[in-house]
Each structure stands twice: as structure tokens, then as C-alpha cells.
Design an enzyme around this catalytic site. Structure first.
Site, PDB file in Angstrom:
ATOM      1  N   GLU A 108      38.941  31.532  17.309  1.00 44.95           N
ATOM      2  CA  GLU A 108      39.369  32.645  16.466  1.00 44.95           C
ATOM      3  C   GLU A 108      38.881  34.004  16.956  1.00 44.95           C
ATOM      4  OE1 GLU A 108      41.291  33.008  13.959  1.00 44.95           O
ATOM      5  OE2 GLU A 108      41.740  30.979  13.295  1.00 44.95           O
ATOM      6  N   SER A 368      11.761  -3.718 -30.350  1.00 42.77           N
ATOM      7  CA  SER A 368      10.341  -4.024 -30.128  1.00 42.77           C
ATOM      8  C   SER A 368       9.699  -3.171 -29.047  1.00 42.77           C
ATOM      9  CB  SER A 368      10.196  -5.506 -29.746  1.00 42.77           C
ATOM     10  OG  SER A 368      10.620  -6.343 -30.799  1.00 42.77           O
TER      11      SER A 368
END
Length: 704
Positions: A108, A368
Site C-alpha cells: 500500500e 447442606s
């Protein structure tokens, strides 16, 4: 002339119709003007323009980015899209494979590191190509100019727009470093549809972060932003393949990559569709985002690989258990109290299981699972030892007659065995002495939330699950036992201050170690290996909730299984449903659980016969030989003055007698059955008398 032809060809993206858009007369006019500018000493003019623009350059805007929730190592757990539905993940230079940056700049903007925002040579080449070809062959835009365009609102590609873009590029170069400009490009580059930025693209098309890209994957992501819609691999696979190969060919021609690398990259398959974004720990991620909406990055204490494993485990296990069932799992590091995994439901996206409900924070009956804390407090008070004998036989507390889960009784057993077998009657006897209000206060002081019916006070049934709690609270409480009784708040974020532990521990290290040692002997579930982790199961009334919470020397794991709507599931127990999931979770964490710490100083390792006489046998009623005759249970007493002493009278029992106020010893009578005590304030107080044989009786009075 050959150099000119090569120069004109160097920026050409041949064979791509999307790059050959015709501009007409205005484009050719602009091309001619650029050529004239360069011919008339454009370098000097550009330098002057650059100095002028940079002197007044404004700060660049900060683009909105997707909110991210990441784990302790920065790995993405769950991103959130922008309000308009776009995925735009912030990207830094260090987030991307360096080779991708090399490919990007080579393809680019090969002079990106040397120009000041505008590449005069590239513009000149592009202009001459338009003059000779009569069409746009290459744009001449630098990466900085592309960032300038991406930061602005979309506008038609006109001469004025191009000049404005060039000016903005110069401003960006004046305010930002090259790495910062590249980072903006990596964040903003379009990749088709609602995907912006290289991280979102890599996750969408390859299911990975961009620091792990192959050459073929990197080449595709270099090519896509030029024509993101025309080259989308999920819609236009042929165009995407051709664009990727053109990038590879260009880089090969320029010597950036080798022929062998290109040959292998060409064989890489193209992605056939879009992959979903990561969605790990969705419940906790949503909660943290809602709590701090202004932050764009939320670093949690979770471990992403472990989180993924446990989510898969919960999903598979609940599907095997039956329709409508779900599960929640938490993993806590004992030393730091950091939460390493947080599974709020079996499947967040499964509506049939109410997946969006965070069951780790749902208030449920703990069954429990609170029993170990009653035993720990009894050990801490000195009224019991793991080898103390306790009666498991029918007993009444007012109108209530507790029963064991199996409806039977086991006679006289050791306290440790009573805990391992999860017997109900012995723990209620202990709680009657420890005091329900005192247990509730201890739990709340270390940060556990207790939910009681409106106007109700803590009572004996809370020891069997008669209170509402969350999985997060149980995970915190059990990690407290694993730390030797030291309480710490759970930590969910890496960026939050570590909260100091409460001044007083839940229990002392000896009591915590006694409890952990007993829990280590809890019978393992089917196909589980006993003696590897200290754990406790729980089943709520009506089989609505099943629990299993356990720890080794490093971690605590808490599990809940049930229906999100609270409907009963006959036969669903903590031992049959939650405990196997607990053991499977530990198996995914480590092959060998870490051993528990050694016995702390002060621990008494002895059989029942070698215990001090008061600890050999535990009794909880006056029938055992000692009885408080004044004040009567439930009496209201006047506190008197600041130094006032109140009397307590006892019948029966073997001297000497020890008086406990809310579980703490305060007085001793060697040769009489009258003791004096001073209240610590107004409110309810529990008085307990223990004789030389360990027999005891208790009353609760209200001091006014």
C-alpha cells in the site's frame, strides 16, 4: 523510457475492475494539475505547505471502538458491537503479526516510513497513469491519507475532497507517530459489511487474532480494504481469491516474500463464511460492562482457555442430565481470591434453559453447603473437636424435629464423620450451641449475602438450607476455609484495587484446618477418586437445587445444577448431579490436585480417648446432665449500668463449669453453679454452659 514505463506500472493493480473506475474530465484535470505542480518544483511547494499545515494541526479525533472484555492475559473474552451494529476492535501495532505490517506497507505505501503524509512520487505516478491510460490505475494515496479519509464522514471523491484529504494527512503526521497512524489504519480499515479493522476481520474470517496470521491470510486482509464489498470472501470468493493472489504476486515480484512461500500461500483455502465473535463469560462480561459503561476495555481475572473448557463442560453435562436443566460453575484462586472462571449458565444462547439468566448470582436454598461453617465455628469455640463424639438420635427443638436425609439415625458418631456423612441432627445440635444469629452475623461480616423472609430472624433450619444464598457467596466462603479462615472479597477485575480482608477472620486457622481435613474424607461420587479434594454437597428442599463446592491447596470450585425456573427435579441431588460436575471441573483444571496445607500450630491430632474431657462427648440438652435454670430461654433482661453483672444459675453437670457468651468463653466456676456475666450491649445474646464432661445447655435472652 523503460524507467518511465516501470514507474507507471509499479502502482498498478492490474486485472481488478473495481480499481479501474473512470473519473471523466474532472479526474483528468486533477491529474494534469498534479503533474504541473510536480513539474514546477512541487517538492519545495509541498514542503512549504507541510510546514504551514503542521503549525496549526488540530488534535485528531478518537474513533469509537467496540467495548472489549478480556481475560487476565489480554485474550478476548467477549466484544460488544457499536450502537449501529458495526464491529470495530481497537488495534495496536503490537497486536498484529509484524509480517502483516511488512506486507501492508510494501503493497500500500512502500515509502510510508519516510514521507510526511503525502508521497509525491506516488501521486505523480498516479497522475501520469491517468493521463496516459485515460482512467484511474492507482490512487497514489498513502496510508496516512487513507486514515484521513476513514476518520471523516464519507464524501464524493472530488478534487476538493482529495486536497482536503492531503491536508488532513499532513495534520495527522504532525500530531501522531508512525506507529499511531498505522494503529488507526488497523482499527478503521473496512473489511466488508459491518466489519472494520484488522482484528475484527481476522476473528470474523479466520477465528483468530491477527498476531497469528499465515501468509495467505495476511495477503487477503491486505487486499480486502481496497474493495471490501466486491472482495468479501463470504460473498465473492472468486474475487477475494484473485485479489489475494495479486497481492502475493506483487510481493513476490518486489522480493518481499519467496516463491516457495507464495506457492504454499496460494494453496491456503479461502474462508467460506463469517465466524461469530467470541462470547466467553457472557454473563460476567455484560455485568462488568453495565457497571462501567465508559470504559472501552475491561480486563477480568478470568483465564480464557479454562473458561472455554468449563462452558463446554457445563453445556454437555446438562444436556445429558435432561431438558430444561442448567448449571453454573465458578473457579477461585485461593491465595488471591481472583475468579478464574465464571459460568453463569449452561448455554447463554439456549432459551429453553433460560440461558441469559445468571445462575451464579441467583438466590437459592444452599441445602447442606453451610454445614461446614457451623462445624468450623464449633471447632473455633472449643466446644467440639473432629474426634468429639456426638449423638445422632431423635431430638426436638420446640415443635421442630429434624431428620436426616435418609430418614434414619446412626447413633453416636464422631463430629468429623457427622460432617462427612452430612447428618442433619448433629449439625442442628451444634448450631443450637453456636447460635443461628451468631452464624448469620459471621457470614455477613465476611461478605456473604443471606436472604431471609421479610421479618424473619436466623433460626436453626438455616443449617439445613433454610436461607437464600448465591453461588458467588459459597465460592467466597469455601475459599475462606481453604485460606485458613482468612476472609477476602472475590476479585473479578485486574484493574481494581485489592480490597483488604475484614479485620477478624471467619474462624482461626486451626478450626479451618480441622474442617478442611474432615471434608477431604467426604465420600467421592461414582467414578470419582476420594481424598483428592475437600468438598461438600447440598440438596435443597424438594430437589430444586443441587450443589457441590470443594477446594484443594490452590483453587476452590463451586457448582450449582437445577432448573432456572426453580421447578423441582425429582431425584436431582448434589451427590448425583453437582458432585460429578465438580470432579470433572477439577480434572480440567489440573491432573493432580494440590495438597492442603499442613496442620497449623495449635492443632490437636489425637483420638477421642486423648482429648480433654470436655471435648470427648458433645451434648446439647439438659437431659445430658447440665441445665440453665436462670435466666429462662427467651427471657428479657435489664442491662443495668455499665459495670453491672448479671447472674446465671445452673443445675446438674460436673464441675468445673465454663460459661460462653455468643460462643466466646467469659467465665469459669470451679466449685459452684452460679456464674456472673456482663452483657456486651443490647439485643439478643446466647449463653452456653459446658461442664467438665462436655455436656452443655444454652439459652437465648434479650438484653434491654
Amino acid at each position: 523510457m523503460g524507467f518511465l514505463k516501470g514507474f507507471l506500472k509499479s502502482g498498478r493493480d492490474q486485472g481488478d475492475p473495481s480499481r479501474l473506475c473512470r473519473r471523466g474530465r474532472r479526474t483528468l484535470l486533477f491529474a494534469g494539475m498534479v503533474v504541473l505542480l510536480l513539474a514546477a518544483g512541487g517538492f519545495a511547494g509541498l514542503l512549504g505547505m507541510r510546514a504551514y499545515v503542521q503549525a496549526s494541526a488540530p488534535l485528531p479525533p478518537q474513533p469509537d471502538v467496540s467495548r472489549e472484555v478480556v481475560d487476565r492475559e489480554g485474550r478476548l473474552l467477549r466484544p460488544f458491537s457499536l450502537p449501529d451494529g458495526r464491529w470495530r476492535l481497537a488495534a495496536r501495532l503490537e497486536d498484529v503479526d509484524p509480517r502483516f505490517i511488512t506486507l501492508l506497507e510494501a503493497y500500500e505505501d512502500k515509502r510510508f516510513r519516510s514521507h510526511g503524509g503525502i508521497d509525491v512520487l506516488a501521486l505523480g505516478r498516479a497522475a501520469m497513469q491517468m493521463v496516459f491510460e485515460g482512467r484511474v490505475v492507482s490512487g497514489g494515496s498513502t496510508l496516512t491519507m487513507q486514515v484521513a479519509r476513514l476518520l471523516e464522514q464519507p464524501r464524493p471523491r472530488t478534487l476538493g475532497a482529495k486536497l482536503a484529504q492531503m491536508r488532513r494527512a499532513l495534520e495527522l503526521e504532525a500530531r501522531l507517530s508512525k506507529p499511531e497512524i498505522v494503529s488507526l489504519y488497523l482499527t478503521l480499515a473496512p473489511y466488508g459489511g459491518n466489519i472494520e479493522g484488522v482484528r475484527a476481520a481476522a476473528l470474523t474470517y479466520f477465528g483468530k487474532e491477527p498476531h497469528r496470521l499465515s501468509l495467505g491470510e495476511a495477503a487477503l486482509l491486505v487486499a480486502l480494504p481496497q474493495s471490501p464489498e466486491a472482495r468479501r470472501p463470504d460473498r465473492q470468493p472468486r474475487q477475494a481469491l484473485a485479489a489475494r493472489n495479486r497481492v502475493l504476486d506483487r510481493l513476490l515480484a518486489e522480493g518481499v516474500v519467496s516463491a516457495d512461500e507464495v506457492r504454499l500461500a496460494r494453496r491456503e483455502p479461502m474462508p467460506s463464511g463469517r465466524l461469530p465473535m467470541p462470547a466467553l463469560a457472557p454473563h460476567l462480561a455484560q455485568q462488568q460492562l453495565s457497571a462501567r459503561p465508559a470504559l472501552t476495555r475491561h480486563p477480568l481475572t478470568l483465564d480464557a482457555p479454562l473458561q472455554a473448557q468449563l462452558e463446554e463442560l457445563a453445556r454437555g453435562r446438562t444436556q445429558a442430565l435432561g431438558r430444561g436443566l442448567s448449571a453454573a460453575i465458578m473457579v477461585v484462586d485461593n491465595a488471591s481470591a481472583e475468579v478464574r472462571a465464571y459460568v453463569g449458565a449452561a448455554d447463554f444462547f439456549d432459551r429453553s434453559r433460560a440461558g441469559e439468566v445468571d445462575l451464579a448470582r441467583a438466590v437459592r436454598s444452599p441445602g447442606s453447603t453451610l454445614k461446614p461453617f457451623i462445624y468450623a465455628m464449633a471447632f473455633d469455640d472449643g466446644i467440639a473437636h473432629p474426634e468429639t463424639l456426638i449423638a445422632d438420635r431423635p431430638v426436638r427443638f420446640g415443635a421442630w424435629r429434624p431428620e436426616n436425609f435418609d430418614k434414619g439415625f446412626h447413633g453416636t458418631v464422631s463430629v468429623c464423620r457427622a460432617l462427612q456423612w452430612s447428618l442433619n441432627v448433629p449439625v442442628v445440635r451444634l448450631l443450637d450451641v453456636v447460635g443461628p444469629q451468631r452464624l448469620a452475623s459471621h457470614l455477613q461480616q465476611v461478605g456473604a449475602g443471606l436472604e431471609l423472609p421479610a421479618g424473619a430472624a436466623p433460626a436453626l433450619p438455616m443449617g439445613l438450607g433454610g436461607v437464600g444464598m448465591r453461588l458467588t457467596d459459597l465460592a467466597m466462603l469455601y475459599s475462606t476455609l481453604a485460606r485458613g479462615g482468612e476472609a477476602k472479597s472475590l476479585r473479578f477485575r485486574m484493574d481494581e484495587e485489592i480490597l483488604a480482608a475484614p479485620q477478624a477472620p471467619f474462624v482461626g486457622p486451626v478450626a479451618a484446618w480441622y474442617t478442611a481435613r474432615c471434608l477431604l474424607g467426604t465420600p467421592a461420587p461414582a467414578h470419582g477418586m476420594a481424598g483428592r479434594i475437600a468438598f461438600k454437597t447440598g440438596t435443597s428442599y424438594g430437589y430444586r437445587d443441587s450443589w457441590a463446592v470443594g477446594f484443594d491447596g490452590r483453587r476452590t470450585v463451586a457448582v450449582w445444577v437445577g432448573r432456572p425456573d426453580g421447578q423441582p427435579v425429582p431425584g436431582l441431588t448434589g451427590r448425583s448431579a453437582a458432585a460429578p460436575l465438580l470432579f470433572d471441573a477439577f480434572a480440567r483444571i489440573t491432573r493432580q490436585p494440590a495438597p492442603l496445607p499442613p496442620a497449623p500450630r495449635g492443632a490437636l491430632l489425637a483420638g477421642n480417648a486423648r482429648l480433654p474431657p470436655p471435648q470427648r462427648q458433645f451434648g446439647a440438652t439438659a437431659d445430658n446432665g447440665v441445665q440453665v435454670v436462670f435466666p429462662p430461654d427467651g427471657a428479657r433482661l435489664d442491662a443495668g449500668g455499665a459495670e453491672a453483672s448479671l447472674v446465671l444459675k445452673v443445675e446438674g453437670g460436673i464441675l468445673p463449669l465454663t460459661l460462653l457468651l455468643d460462643g466466646a468463653p467469659i467465665a469459669r466456676a470451679e466449685n459452684r453453679r452460679i456464674l456472673f456475666w456482663s452483657p456486651r450491649g443490647t439485643g439478643f445474646t446466647r449463653l452456653t454452659v459446658i461442664d467438665a464432661e462436655g455436656m452443655s445447655d444454652s439459652v437465648t435472652v434479650r438484653v434491654e
